[in-house]
Design a protein around this motif. Sequence first.
Motif, short mmCIF file in Angstrom:
data_model
loop_
_atom_site.label_atom_id
_atom_site.label_comp_id
_atom_site.label_asym_id
_atom_site.label_seq_id
_atom_site.Cartn_x
_atom_site.Cartn_y
_atom_site.Cartn_z
N LEU A 1 49.80 32.82 37.41
CA LEU A 1 48.69 32.92 38.34
C LEU A 1 48.69 34.26 39.06
N SER A 2 47.49 34.75 39.34
CA SER A 2 47.37 35.94 40.17
C SER A 2 47.73 35.56 41.60
N PRO A 3 48.03 36.55 42.47
CA PRO A 3 48.33 36.22 43.88
C PRO A 3 47.21 35.45 44.55
N GLU A 4 45.94 35.84 44.26
CA GLU A 4 44.80 35.13 44.87
C GLU A 4 44.77 33.69 44.42
N MET A 5 45.04 33.46 43.12
CA MET A 5 45.02 32.10 42.59
C MET A 5 46.13 31.26 43.19
N GLU A 6 47.30 31.89 43.40
CA GLU A 6 48.41 31.19 44.02
C GLU A 6 48.06 30.74 45.43
N GLN A 7 47.33 31.61 46.17
CA GLN A 7 46.92 31.26 47.53
C GLN A 7 45.98 30.07 47.52
N VAL A 8 45.06 30.04 46.55
CA VAL A 8 44.15 28.90 46.44
C VAL A 8 44.93 27.64 46.12
N GLN A 9 45.88 27.76 45.18
CA GLN A 9 46.67 26.60 44.77
C GLN A 9 47.48 26.05 45.94
N VAL B 1 37.27 35.60 46.14
CA VAL B 1 37.63 36.14 44.84
C VAL B 1 36.43 36.14 43.90
N LEU B 2 35.65 35.07 43.90
CA LEU B 2 34.47 35.00 43.04
C LEU B 2 33.47 36.11 43.39
N GLU B 3 33.32 36.39 44.67
CA GLU B 3 32.41 37.45 45.10
C GLU B 3 32.91 38.82 44.61
N LYS B 4 34.21 39.04 44.69
CA LYS B 4 34.78 40.29 44.19
C LYS B 4 34.57 40.42 42.69
N LYS B 5 34.79 39.32 41.95
CA LYS B 5 34.59 39.35 40.50
C LYS B 5 33.13 39.67 40.16
N LYS B 6 32.23 39.06 40.90
CA LYS B 6 30.81 39.26 40.65
C LYS B 6 30.40 40.72 40.83
N ASN B 7 31.01 41.39 41.79
CA ASN B 7 30.61 42.76 42.14
C ASN B 7 31.48 43.84 41.53
N THR B 8 32.43 43.44 40.69
CA THR B 8 33.31 44.43 40.07
C THR B 8 32.55 45.24 39.02
N SER B 9 32.67 46.54 39.11
CA SER B 9 32.00 47.42 38.14
C SER B 9 33.03 48.30 37.43
N ILE B 10 32.70 48.71 36.21
CA ILE B 10 33.53 49.64 35.43
C ILE B 10 32.60 50.68 34.83
N THR B 11 32.97 51.93 34.99
CA THR B 11 32.17 53.02 34.44
C THR B 11 33.05 53.84 33.50
#
Length: 285
Positions: free
Chosen positions: A7-15, A33-43
Amino acid sequence: MDNCDDLSPEMEQVQVAMQNGDLVLATVKAKNVLEKKKNTSITIAITGERGSGKSTLVNALRGVSDDDEAAAPVGVEETTLEPKQYSYRNNPNITIWDLPGIGSSHYPADQYLRKVGFERFDFFIIVSDSRFRENDAKLALEIQKMKKKFYFIRSKIDNNIRAAERRKKDKDQTLQEIRQDCIKNLKELNIQSPKVFLVSAPELHLYDFHFLCETLELDLPELQRDALLLALLNISLNIITKKKNNIHTFIVFTGSSVCHRGRCISPWFICCDRCRSHCVIHFIL
C-alpha cells in the motif's frame, strides 16, 4: 483489505482510519487522494533529429494509427515544423509534445530548449533511428543541467531486425550490438550512464518498451506514475497486472470516500461485521 499488501502511505492512512472505525477521517483522506489523482498531469516531450520517427512514436504511444484524424502527421520529410501537443484519449491530462527536429535552421541546437519551452515538460524522450549524434548529446546535457529526466530511444528497430534476418544473423545478438553501440556512442559524447531503449513504434510489445515503462515507474512521482500506467496500451501481461492492482486501489479509495454515517454505500464493496466499528472490506472482482 484483501490483496492490498503493498500500500502507498496514503492508502495505509485510509486503512488505519477504517480499522479504527473513524470513517469520517477515512473519507476525507480518500477524497483528498482521489482529487489529486484526478488533477495529476504529465507533459512529455519527444524530440530528436528530423526523420528519426518522432511523430510515428507519438502516435504509437497514444494507440493512434498514422492515418487517424487525431494522429501526428508522418512522412519521409520533416513534418513537425512547430511544437505540437497531443493528448491521450483516455486521459487528456497526459500530453505528448511532438517537437521539431533539433538542429534545423528554425531550431538551432544552442537555442532549442529555449525555443520549445523546456520548462513545461516533465521529461524528454530523445529519438534516433541510427547513431545518436552530437546534437542529441548537447540536448541531453542541457536537459540535465535543468534537472529534468531524459531517455534515449533507438527507433525503427524492426528495420534492423529484418536486415539481420536477411543476413541470417541472430536477433538477440543484433539487438545487443545495437544497444552497446548506442551506449558507447553516447559515452563518447560525454553522456554518463545513458538510458537507451530499443523500440519499434508499430510493435511496442517487442524489444525494450516494457523496460522504458519500468524505468519511468521508478523515476516518476507516485501520482504521475499511476496516471501514466493507466493511460498505457495493454501491450503486455505485466502492464495489465499493474493496471489491475492500480484500479483495485482506486476502487478501495472510491469506496472509502462514499462511506458515511457508518455505512459503506459503494456498489463495489460489501461490508461484514459492523461497519461502524470494523469496516472490513472485500473487493468484488
